[in-house]
Design an enzyme around this catalytic site. Structure first.
Site, PDB file in Angstrom:
ATOM      1  N   GLN A 103       0.847  -1.196   0.000  1.00 57.17           N
ATOM      2  CA  GLN A 103       0.000   0.000   0.000  1.00 57.17           C
ATOM      3  C   GLN A 103       0.879   1.240   0.000  1.00 57.17           C
ATOM      4  O   GLN A 103       0.380   2.353  -0.024  1.00 57.17           O
ATOM      5  CB  GLN A 103      -0.875   0.004   1.254  1.00 57.17           C
ATOM      6  CG  GLN A 103      -1.826  -1.178   1.320  1.00 57.17           C
ATOM      7  CD  GLN A 103      -2.377  -1.354   2.728  1.00 57.17           C
ATOM      8  OE1 GLN A 103      -3.383  -0.770   3.095  1.00 57.17           O
ATOM      9  NE2 GLN A 103      -1.720  -2.168   3.529  1.00 57.17           N
ATOM     10  N   VAL A 110       3.518   4.129  -1.152  1.00 56.86           N
ATOM     11  CA  VAL A 110       3.761   4.864  -2.398  1.00 56.86           C
ATOM     12  C   VAL A 110       5.254   5.157  -2.556  1.00 56.86           C
ATOM     13  O   VAL A 110       5.651   5.805  -3.512  1.00 56.86           O
ATOM     14  CB  VAL A 110       2.918   6.155  -2.454  1.00 56.86           C
ATOM     15  CG1 VAL A 110       1.437   5.822  -2.399  1.00 56.86           C
ATOM     16  CG2 VAL A 110       3.286   7.128  -1.327  1.00 56.86           C
ATOM     17  N   HIS A 120      -1.639   1.611  -4.100  1.00 55.27           N
ATOM     18  CA  HIS A 120      -1.980   3.026  -3.886  1.00 55.27           C
ATOM     19  C   HIS A 120      -1.113   3.970  -4.710  1.00 55.27           C
ATOM     20  O   HIS A 120      -0.928   5.126  -4.341  1.00 55.27           O
ATOM     21  CB  HIS A 120      -1.898   3.364  -2.388  1.00 55.27           C
ATOM     22  CG  HIS A 120      -2.960   2.672  -1.571  1.00 55.27           C
ATOM     23  ND1 HIS A 120      -2.930   2.592  -0.198  1.00 55.27           N
ATOM     24  CD2 HIS A 120      -4.087   2.024  -1.951  1.00 55.27           C
ATOM     25  CE1 HIS A 120      -4.000   1.921   0.230  1.00 55.27           C
ATOM     26  NE2 HIS A 120      -4.706   1.557  -0.821  1.00 55.27           N
ATOM     27  N   CYS A 164      -1.526  15.033 -14.270  1.00 52.04           N
ATOM     28  CA  CYS A 164      -2.396  16.215 -14.254  1.00 52.04           C
ATOM     29  C   CYS A 164      -3.738  15.885 -13.592  1.00 52.04           C
ATOM     30  O   CYS A 164      -4.373  14.876 -13.911  1.00 52.04           O
ATOM     31  CB  CYS A 164      -2.599  16.717 -15.682  1.00 52.04           C
ATOM     32  SG  CYS A 164      -3.754  18.090 -15.739  1.00 52.04           S
ATOM     33  N   CYS A 168      -2.131  21.671 -20.271  1.00 50.76           N
ATOM     34  CA  CYS A 168      -3.564  21.947 -20.438  1.00 50.76           C
ATOM     35  C   CYS A 168      -4.031  23.026 -19.454  1.00 50.76           C
ATOM     36  O   CYS A 168      -5.183  23.456 -19.500  1.00 50.76           O
ATOM     37  CB  CYS A 168      -4.392  20.672 -20.240  1.00 50.76           C
ATOM     38  SG  CYS A 168      -4.700  20.258 -18.503  1.00 50.76           S
ATOM     39  N   SER A 175      -2.277  -1.225   9.315  1.00 53.30           N
ATOM     40  CA  SER A 175      -3.349  -1.150  10.314  1.00 53.30           C
ATOM     41  C   SER A 175      -4.539  -2.007   9.880  1.00 53.30           C
ATOM     42  O   SER A 175      -5.438  -2.254  10.676  1.00 53.30           O
ATOM     43  CB  SER A 175      -3.797   0.306  10.483  1.00 53.30           C
ATOM     44  OG  SER A 175      -4.215   0.826   9.240  1.00 53.30           O
ATOM     45  N   ASN A 229       3.421  -6.650  13.515  1.00 53.19           N
ATOM     46  CA  ASN A 229       3.012  -5.281  13.819  1.00 53.19           C
ATOM     47  C   ASN A 229       3.273  -5.039  15.305  1.00 53.19           C
ATOM     48  O   ASN A 229       2.922  -5.885  16.125  1.00 53.19           O
ATOM     49  CB  ASN A 229       1.502  -5.114  13.508  1.00 53.19           C
ATOM     50  CG  ASN A 229       1.093  -3.655  13.391  1.00 53.19           C
ATOM     51  OD1 ASN A 229       1.465  -2.827  14.219  1.00 53.19           O
ATOM     52  ND2 ASN A 229       0.326  -3.339  12.360  1.00 53.19           N
TER      53      ASN A 229
HETATM   54  N1  APR Z   1       6.911  -2.334  12.035  1.00 49.29           N
HETATM   55  C1  APR Z   1       5.708  -2.847  11.677  1.00 49.29           C
HETATM   56  N2  APR Z   1       4.561  -2.146  11.773  1.00 49.29           N
HETATM   57  C2  APR Z   1       4.629  -0.910  12.250  1.00 49.29           C
HETATM   58  C3  APR Z   1       5.848  -0.308  12.626  1.00 49.29           C
HETATM   59  C4  APR Z   1       7.030  -1.084  12.508  1.00 49.29           C
HETATM   60  N3  APR Z   1       8.228  -0.607  12.853  1.00 49.29           N
HETATM   61  N4  APR Z   1       5.574   0.959  13.055  1.00 49.29           N
HETATM   62  C5  APR Z   1       4.243   1.133  12.938  1.00 49.29           C
HETATM   63  N5  APR Z   1       3.674   0.000  12.462  1.00 49.29           N
HETATM   64  C6  APR Z   1       2.255  -0.248  12.175  1.00 49.29           C
HETATM   65  C7  APR Z   1       1.276   0.528  13.001  1.00 49.29           C
HETATM   66  O1  APR Z   1       1.050  -0.124  14.228  1.00 49.29           O
HETATM   67  C8  APR Z   1       0.049   0.523  12.107  1.00 49.29           C
HETATM   68  O2  APR Z   1      -0.747  -0.619  12.361  1.00 49.29           O
HETATM   69  O3  APR Z   1       2.009   0.157  10.847  1.00 49.29           O
HETATM   70  C9  APR Z   1       0.638   0.413  10.700  1.00 49.29           C
HETATM   71  C10 APR Z   1       0.499   1.664   9.875  1.00 49.29           C
HETATM   72  O4  APR Z   1      -0.837   1.907   9.655  1.00 49.29           O
HETATM   73  P1  APR Z   1      -1.323   2.992   8.608  1.00 49.29           P
HETATM   74  O5  APR Z   1      -0.593   4.269   8.831  1.00 49.29           O
HETATM   75  O6  APR Z   1      -2.803   2.974   8.669  1.00 49.29           O
HETATM   76  O7  APR Z   1      -0.788   2.446   7.237  1.00 49.29           O
HETATM   77  P2  APR Z   1      -1.451   1.460   6.229  1.00 49.29           P
HETATM   78  O8  APR Z   1      -2.075   0.308   6.899  1.00 49.29           O
HETATM   79  O9  APR Z   1      -0.419   1.238   5.188  1.00 49.29           O
HETATM   80  O10 APR Z   1      -2.582   2.361   5.635  1.00 49.29           O
HETATM   81  C11 APR Z   1      -3.108   2.050   4.419  1.00 49.29           C
HETATM   82  O11 APR Z   1      -4.040   4.215   4.181  1.00 49.29           O
HETATM   83  O12 APR Z   1      -3.713   6.388   4.487  1.00 49.29           O
HETATM   84  C12 APR Z   1      -3.795   5.422   3.550  1.00 49.29           C
HETATM   85  O13 APR Z   1      -2.922   5.273   1.408  1.00 49.29           O
HETATM   86  C13 APR Z   1      -2.553   5.298   2.749  1.00 49.29           C
HETATM   87  O14 APR Z   1      -1.377   3.345   2.076  1.00 49.29           O
HETATM   88  C14 APR Z   1      -1.989   3.971   3.172  1.00 49.29           C
HETATM   89  C15 APR Z   1      -3.256   3.248   3.569  1.00 49.29           C
END
Ligand code: APR
Length: 271
Positions: free
Chosen positions: A101, A103, A119, A127, A157, A196, A220
């Site tokens: 997910q 970028v 993502h 654009c 554009c 998450s 996690n």
């Molecule tokens: N190792 C593993 N996991 C970790 C670490 C680490 N060192 N540090 C933090 N985390 C976990 C957090 O506990 C959380 O559960 O990474 C997760 C990050 O969650 P999000 O910020 O929600 O990221 P993600 O799940 O990738 O969100 C998906 O949401 O905002 C959009 O497009 C964005 O790609 C992103 C998508």
């Protein structure tokens, strides 16, 4: 590592492994996750309020400034031991599909190939109006720590250039999404690393794998809704837990030590 001998053997026999990553896998490279509180100019915002087409329409300079700051962080960052362990795992199992997910391009710089970016990519702006791809100037943007408002460049554009990421409310790219679903439907083992598992539709993938009967493993440091549903829950930071998992299950330990020389790893130039 607390995994029964039976499960270890089943993991070792896996023909197709899916690795599904989120922002947490890049956290130890210094890239903030979407759950971290924003600071500086953006401290009163939630990431979810900035990562939308509406936010860009209403306040393009605020959103573009935030993404330029994130792009600076990405370009300055280096893959960490979790990215490297995933690239190593690709060489140890018959088939691996990496779905992210994120970028950023840290998986690619660690040596992973054919990464499915659900993502989009922060490096592929286009654009906002006619969707024509745009190109960033060479080099790393220099942005103040506290951020700044920055008017986005214009397309020929006349439309504003926007970051190449999928924002909240936008559809995922068809090919990547369909390939990720197929992989989740066919794999024997599904690793869910640093996500998450809240953001749909990507968050459905672990359930698809569970329904298919795959062994699911989560890494996690914080609790998620998957804690009680995965086959193996390994709490802890990905940079520590994942290399140990790869070593314990697939015997990537020795190679892991030399993983910084994996193709494209830390020595590669930033894009
Ligand atoms: N190792 C593993 N996991 C970790 C670490 C680490 N060192 N540090 C933090 N985390 C976990 C957090 O506990 C959380 O559960 O990474 C997760 C990050 O969650 P999000 O910020 O929600 O990221 P993600 O799940 O990738 O969100 C998906 O949401 O905002 C959009 O497009 C964005 O790609 C992103 C998508």
């Amino acid at each position: 590592m607390d995994i029964s001998e039976d499960l270890l053997n089943t993991l070792r026999k896996a023909g197709h492994v899916v690795v599904f990553t989120g922002a947490g896998v890049s956290a130890e490279s210094g890239i903030p996750t979407f759950r971290d509180a924003l600071t500086g100019l953006w401290e009163h915002f939630d990431a979810k309020e900035l990562a939308t087409p509406d936010a860009f329409s209403r306040n393009p300079a605020l959103v573009w400034g935030w993404y330029e700051w994130r792009r600076m962080k990405v370009l300055r960052a280096q893959p960490n031991s979790a990215h490297l362990a995933i690239a190593m795992l690709e060489t140890l199992v018959p088939r691996l599909t990496l779905v992210t997910q994120n970028v950023d391009d840290l998986h690619e710089r660690a040596g992973s190939r054919d990464v499915l970016h659900l993502h989009g990519s922060i490096n592929r702006p286009f654009c906002f109006v006619c969707r024509l791809p745009a190109i960033y100037p060479a080099g790393i943007p220099v942005e103040p720590d506290g951020g700044r408002r920055l008017e986005p460049p214009r397309c020929k554009c006349g439309g504003r250039i926007r970051p190449g990421v999928v924002w909240f409310g936008e559809p995922l790219p068809d090919n990547e999404w369909s390939a990720a679903n197929d992989a989740a439907n066919q794999c024997d083992v599904f690793l869910c690393i640093g996500t998450s598992s809240l953001v749909q539709p990507a968050a459905r993938l672990p359930t698809v794998a569970m329904q298919r009967g795959a062994i699911t493993v989560q890494v996690n440091p914080n609790p998620t809704s998957l804690d009680d549903r995965v086959t193996i829950n390994l709490p802890g930071p990905a940079g520590q837990v994942l290399p140990r998992l790869v070593e314990t299950v697939w015997g990537g330990a020795k190679s892991q030590e030399g993983a910084t020389s994996a193709p494209g790893a830390a020595s590669s130039p930033s894009p």
